[in-house]
Design a protein around this motif. Structure first.
Motif, PDB file in Angstrom:
ATOM      1  N   SER A  36       0.819  -1.209   0.000  1.00 13.19           N
ATOM      2  CA  SER A  36       0.000   0.000   0.000  1.00 13.19           C
ATOM      3  C   SER A  36       0.855   1.263   0.000  1.00 13.19           C
ATOM      4  CB  SER A  36      -0.919  -0.017   1.223  1.00 13.19           C
ATOM      5  OG  SER A  36      -1.817   1.049   1.194  1.00 13.19           O
ATOM      6  N   TRP A  61      -4.734   0.886  -7.763  1.00 11.84           N
ATOM      7  CA  TRP A  61      -5.763  -0.084  -7.393  1.00 11.84           C
ATOM      8  C   TRP A  61      -5.228  -1.042  -6.326  1.00 11.84           C
ATOM      9  CZ3 TRP A  61      -5.655  -5.376  -7.999  1.00 11.84           C
ATOM     10  CH2 TRP A  61      -4.631  -5.899  -8.780  1.00 11.84           C
ATOM     11  N   TRP A  62      -3.909  -1.247  -6.237  1.00 13.57           N
ATOM     12  CA  TRP A  62      -3.326  -2.075  -5.167  1.00 13.57           C
ATOM     13  C   TRP A  62      -3.604  -1.439  -3.799  1.00 13.57           C
ATOM     14  CZ3 TRP A  62      -1.525  -6.857  -5.527  1.00 13.57           C
ATOM     15  CH2 TRP A  62      -1.103  -7.325  -6.767  1.00 13.57           C
ATOM     16  N   ASP A  63      -3.409  -0.147  -3.724  1.00  9.90           N
ATOM     17  CA  ASP A  63      -3.653   0.589  -2.486  1.00  9.90           C
ATOM     18  C   ASP A  63      -5.115   0.467  -2.092  1.00  9.90           C
ATOM     19  OD1 ASP A  63      -3.299   2.282  -0.301  1.00  9.90           O
ATOM     20  OD2 ASP A  63      -3.533   4.106  -1.496  1.00  9.90           O
ATOM     21  N   SER A  64      -6.000   0.627  -3.056  1.00 13.99           N
ATOM     22  CA  SER A  64      -7.436   0.507  -2.791  1.00 13.99           C
ATOM     23  C   SER A  64      -7.807  -0.904  -2.379  1.00 13.99           C
ATOM     24  CB  SER A  64      -8.238   0.916  -4.029  1.00 13.99           C
ATOM     25  OG  SER A  64      -7.963   2.249  -4.374  1.00 13.99           O
ATOM     26  N   ALA A  65      -7.223  -1.911  -3.057  1.00 10.50           N
ATOM     27  CA  ALA A  65      -7.527  -3.305  -2.728  1.00 10.50           C
ATOM     28  C   ALA A  65      -7.088  -3.640  -1.301  1.00 10.50           C
ATOM     29  CB  ALA A  65      -6.847  -4.242  -3.727  1.00 10.50           C
ATOM     30  N   SER A  73      -6.768  -1.519   1.174  1.00  7.72           N
ATOM     31  CA  SER A  73      -7.661  -0.793   2.086  1.00  7.72           C
ATOM     32  C   SER A  73      -9.002  -1.503   2.219  1.00  7.72           C
ATOM     33  CB  SER A  73      -7.875   0.635   1.599  1.00  7.72           C
ATOM     34  OG  SER A  73      -6.659   1.340   1.625  1.00  7.72           O
ATOM     35  N   VAL A  74      -9.569  -1.950   1.108  1.00 11.93           N
ATOM     36  CA  VAL A  74     -10.851  -2.669   1.147  1.00 11.93           C
ATOM     37  C   VAL A  74     -10.695  -3.985   1.909  1.00 11.93           C
ATOM     38  CG1 VAL A  74     -12.536  -3.900  -0.290  1.00 11.93           C
ATOM     39  CG2 VAL A  74     -11.803  -1.598  -0.915  1.00 11.93           C
ATOM     40  N   PHE A  75      -9.600  -4.709   1.662  1.00 12.48           N
ATOM     41  CA  PHE A  75      -9.333  -5.967   2.372  1.00 12.48           C
ATOM     42  C   PHE A  75      -9.230  -5.728   3.880  1.00 12.48           C
ATOM     43  CE2 PHE A  75      -6.224  -9.065   4.061  1.00 12.48           C
ATOM     44  CZ  PHE A  75      -6.956 -10.227   3.862  1.00 12.48           C
ATOM     45  N   VAL A  93     -10.521  -3.226   5.645  1.00 12.00           N
ATOM     46  CA  VAL A  93     -11.837  -2.864   6.184  1.00 12.00           C
ATOM     47  C   VAL A  93     -12.718  -4.102   6.321  1.00 12.00           C
ATOM     48  CG1 VAL A  93     -13.973  -1.625   5.658  1.00 12.00           C
ATOM     49  CG2 VAL A  93     -11.776  -0.472   5.432  1.00 12.00           C
ATOM     50  N   LEU A  94     -12.705  -4.967   5.309  1.00  7.91           N
ATOM     51  CA  LEU A  94     -13.507  -6.193   5.383  1.00  7.91           C
ATOM     52  C   LEU A  94     -13.052  -7.103   6.522  1.00  7.91           C
ATOM     53  CD1 LEU A  94     -13.984  -7.107   1.605  1.00  7.91           C
ATOM     54  CD2 LEU A  94     -15.676  -6.157   3.197  1.00  7.91           C
ATOM     55  N   CYS A  95     -11.751  -7.202   6.722  1.00  2.00           N
ATOM     56  CA  CYS A  95     -11.246  -8.047   7.811  1.00  2.00           C
ATOM     57  C   CYS A  95     -11.639  -7.489   9.175  1.00  2.00           C
ATOM     58  CB  CYS A  95      -9.733  -8.204   7.717  1.00  2.00           C
ATOM     59  SG  CYS A  95      -9.238  -9.320   6.392  1.00  2.00           S
TER      60      CYS A  95
END
Length: 172
Positions: free
Chosen positions: A123, A130-134, A136-138, A140-142
């Motif tokens: 990140s 999109w790596w940074d976004s992925a 961040s989303v991962f 948040v989901l965790c």
């Protein structure tokens, strides 16, 4: 100075531990039925005289306040009770399972640190991609997923679907 700080923290832990013990007792008392009902149902005990003898043996004939004081005293002495299911003192059952618990805890901590560091590095290196976004989303989901559900899903994935680990126990 550090010794005073440690002593102060230990003294602050006493009311917290007392609160946890009282809350644990209150939660056990608030559920319908008693552990004696469960125990006699599992063992199919129907003799009223035996049930009454068990009630006296386990102190369930005492008022809740007396039971609480005895419970606090037992926990303070390190006596966590007796497991009728394992036919051993509770402390022995805990100590028997402690190595597996420590192994699981240290392995999960190591995995979390490695994955977290790798995700953080990716990140940081790939800022605003999109790596940074992925990542961040991962993250948040965790954090948002309930840990018990996530644990079950990981068991299904790695044990049932992929067959990498045993579903239960320490060995296949």
């Amino acid at each position: 100075m550090p010794i005073r700080l440690i002593l102060r923290r230990l003294l602050q832990a006493v009311p917290l531990l007392l609160g946890v013990v009282v809350l644990n007792f209150a939660l056990i008392q608030s559920v319908p039925g008693t552990f004696l009902d469960v125990m006699t149902a599992e063992q199919q005990v129907t003799d009223p005289a035996l049930i009454e003898r068990l009630r006296v043996t386990y102190g369930m004939d005492q008022p809740p306040a007396v039971q609480l004081l005895k419970y606090i005293g037992s926990v303070a002495r390190g006596d966590l009770g007796y497991s009728y299911r394992h036919n051993l003192p509770v402390l022995d059952v805990i100590l028997a399972h402690l190595p597996a618990t420590l192994l699981l805890m240290s392995a999960s901590l190591a995995i979390a640190v490695l994955v977290g560091m790798a995700a953080g590095i990716v990140s940081a290196v790939k800022v605003n991609t999109w790596w940074d976004s992925a990542v961040s989303v991962f993250a948040v989901l965790c954090f948002a997923a309930p840990s018990f559900w996530l644990g079950i899903m990981l068991i299904v994935l790695f044990s049932v679907k992929l067959g990498w680990f045993p579903v239960g126990g320490m060995v296949t």
